[in-house]
Enzyme design. Sequence first.
Site, PDB file in Angstrom:
ATOM      1  N   ASN A  34       0.689  -1.198  -0.142  1.00  0.00           N
ATOM      2  CA  ASN A  34      -0.030  -0.058  -0.143  1.00  0.00           C
ATOM      3  C   ASN A  34       0.945   1.350   0.111  1.00  0.00           C
ATOM      4  O   ASN A  34       0.304   2.195  -0.365  1.00  0.00           O
ATOM      5  CB  ASN A  34      -0.978   0.027   1.100  1.00  0.00           C
ATOM      6  CG  ASN A  34      -0.548   0.011   2.532  1.00  0.00           C
ATOM      7  OD1 ASN A  34       0.672  -0.323   2.666  1.00  0.00           O
ATOM      8  ND2 ASN A  34      -1.083   0.458   3.423  1.00  0.00           N
ATOM      9  N   GLU A  83       4.456  -4.243  12.551  1.00  0.00           N
ATOM     10  CA  GLU A  83       3.397  -2.892  12.416  1.00  0.00           C
ATOM     11  C   GLU A  83       2.290  -3.692  11.821  1.00  0.00           C
ATOM     12  O   GLU A  83       2.431  -4.129  10.488  1.00  0.00           O
ATOM     13  CB  GLU A  83       4.247  -2.026  11.517  1.00  0.00           C
ATOM     14  CG  GLU A  83       3.790  -0.473  11.927  1.00  0.00           C
ATOM     15  CD  GLU A  83       2.428  -0.223  11.153  1.00  0.00           C
ATOM     16  OE1 GLU A  83       1.237  -0.340  11.694  1.00  0.00           O
ATOM     17  OE2 GLU A  83       2.386   0.271  10.098  1.00  0.00           O
ATOM     18  N   GLU A 137       8.311   2.797  14.164  1.00  0.00           N
ATOM     19  CA  GLU A 137       9.109   2.827  13.358  1.00  0.00           C
ATOM     20  C   GLU A 137       9.248   4.444  12.760  1.00  0.00           C
ATOM     21  O   GLU A 137       8.474   5.167  13.511  1.00  0.00           O
ATOM     22  CB  GLU A 137       8.567   2.414  11.787  1.00  0.00           C
ATOM     23  CG  GLU A 137       8.375   1.014  11.956  1.00  0.00           C
ATOM     24  CD  GLU A 137       8.212   0.226  10.423  1.00  0.00           C
ATOM     25  OE1 GLU A 137       9.209  -0.158  10.174  1.00  0.00           O
ATOM     26  OE2 GLU A 137       7.033   0.346  10.059  1.00  0.00           O
ATOM     27  N   CYS A 170      -3.101   1.308   6.839  1.00  0.00           N
ATOM     28  CA  CYS A 170      -3.219   0.599   8.099  1.00  0.00           C
ATOM     29  C   CYS A 170      -3.690   1.816   8.973  1.00  0.00           C
ATOM     30  O   CYS A 170      -4.336   1.431   9.916  1.00  0.00           O
ATOM     31  CB  CYS A 170      -2.260   0.206   8.929  1.00  0.00           C
ATOM     32  SG  CYS A 170      -0.773  -0.411   7.738  1.00  0.00           S
TER      33      CYS A 170
HETATM   34  C1  UN1 Z   1       0.243   2.608   6.462  1.00  0.00           C
HETATM   35  O1  UN1 Z   1      -0.975   2.636   6.162  1.00  0.00           O
HETATM   36  O2  UN1 Z   1       0.520   1.507   6.124  1.00  0.00           O
HETATM   37  O3  UN1 Z   1       0.017   7.916   8.082  1.00  0.00           O
HETATM   38  C2  UN1 Z   1       1.166   3.673   6.390  1.00  0.00           C
HETATM   39  C3  UN1 Z   1      -0.357   7.777   7.086  1.00  0.00           C
HETATM   40  C4  UN1 Z   1       0.867   7.392   6.049  1.00  0.00           C
HETATM   41  C5  UN1 Z   1       1.581   6.183   6.355  1.00  0.00           C
HETATM   42  C6  UN1 Z   1       0.782   5.018   6.262  1.00  0.00           C
HETATM   43  N1  UN1 Z   1       1.930   8.288   6.399  1.00  0.00           N
HETATM   44  O4  UN1 Z   1      -1.203   7.382   6.590  1.00  0.00           O
END
Ligand code: UN1
Length: 493
Positions: free
Chosen positions: A151, A249, A461, A283
């Site tokens: 993603n 994660e 991270e 995520c």
């Molecule tokens: C993810 O969804 O795996 O904060 C990372 C955010 C992005 C990173 C997402 N800078 O939505």
Amino acid sequence: MIQEYKLFIGGEFKDSSTGEVFDDINPATLENLATIQIAGAKDIDRAVEAAEAGFRLWSKIPAPKRAEILFRAARILQERKEELAVLMTKEMGKVLPETRGDVQEAIDITNYAAGEGRRMLGETTTSELKEKFCMTVLRPIGVVGLITPWNFPIAIPAWKIIPAVVAGNAVVFKPASDTPLLALKLVKVLTEAGLPPGVINLITGPGGTVGKALVQHPRIKAISFTGSLDTGKWIMEECSKTMKRVSLELGGKNPVIVMDDADLELALEGVLWGAFGTTGQRCTATSRLILHEKIKDEFVKRLLAKVKALRIGDGLLPETDIGPIINKAQLEKIEKYVKIGKEEGATLLFGGNRSDPGLPGYFFEPTLFADVRPEMRIAQEEIFGPVLGIFTVSDLEEAIELANSTKYGLSSAIYTGNVGNAFRAIEKIEAGITYVNAPTIGAEVHLPFGGVKGTGNGFREAGTEAIKEFSEVKAVYIDYSGRLQKAQIDSAE
Ligand code: UN1
């Protein structure tokens, strides 16, 4: 003519030992972008060996010198930003402004972590004994295995690779099979910038074989993984057998609370972006909308109007708001959850179906469920698609309890005009990230990223934690008294 891509081991492109390949498909058009080789056990051994050789040299280079190469990589990424973004939209589907953001996030973490190369901070502290000096220093771990999702095809690999190599480690990198080309481009940029052979090695193929072999490899010292909770649990178990450090994660079920004192237009925009940006495939995506009962009806009415206006299509077109779903399996998973939601008795307010913008790819309507209850599966499980569940509460306490009612704890947000409510949410929401008057997505690279409960295993991270994720801490005692001093036993008079 479709190009075939090899593995990258010890600074060279190498044919895999399996002779097997897979296709890299554009999820909007179903065009085959490339053929990618599948690594076998032998190739993984070779990659680990090459990384060990790389590590022996690389770990001796002073961190600020290592960082110079990475600053160069950041400049090359900057020069190729548009080209990489266009390729990313073709490979992964999300709209161009977002793929530009993804590349920018890689540039940002590269500059940030390279800057850390001039710090690599430890502690100096006092001793309980006279003429004795105490400090900590950071040491690299060795060869680390990095497994990344599709993603954020360049940002997440960069979150892991750049801090790992600044800290002096060598890397075996296994990207998601949906986005191997962006992984390859990143490896090329790092090599062009001057990263020596063996410091970064790329192996491609399915998680079930290639990822598994990496996790189980006895000479890999640490695994960093971003992906699903189930895979994360399996990795943690496996890593215990070879005593690997593992940083995970995993998923999210991220809530937004909208209080009756919120700026509703601001909250609407934030919910729309948080839930349907990246087609819900983050995520950090907003998947639970917790509304105060006093504003619920008006909010839902206005949200519905905005959701209806979203345009689905090819992410390369400027008019597109929502790109495709990454692949068929993921599309079917989203469909399955819509069915489950209906069966559980939630009210489907909008969407719920595949969408056909005139392209053969995997498109799905933005989907809204109302009357969702916390015990429903659609309220608990990560769907990873454009599906938003709506809940109603009567006060902040109930909202926070509901926000905390899942096994995940990545991102969270509250919209409120009341500073007390904001601080109560910061204090009580169980999550690695809380936004006030901003959506659940949009983390910046100089802050720690990660979550609590089922979202991870305590690591963060990026940000101030980035270097620590890939370093061992050594405590150092220097006794310059010239005599044996016994800690805890001698008194320092
Ligand atoms: C993810 O969804 O795996 O904060 C990372 C955010 C992005 C990173 C997402 N800078 O939505």
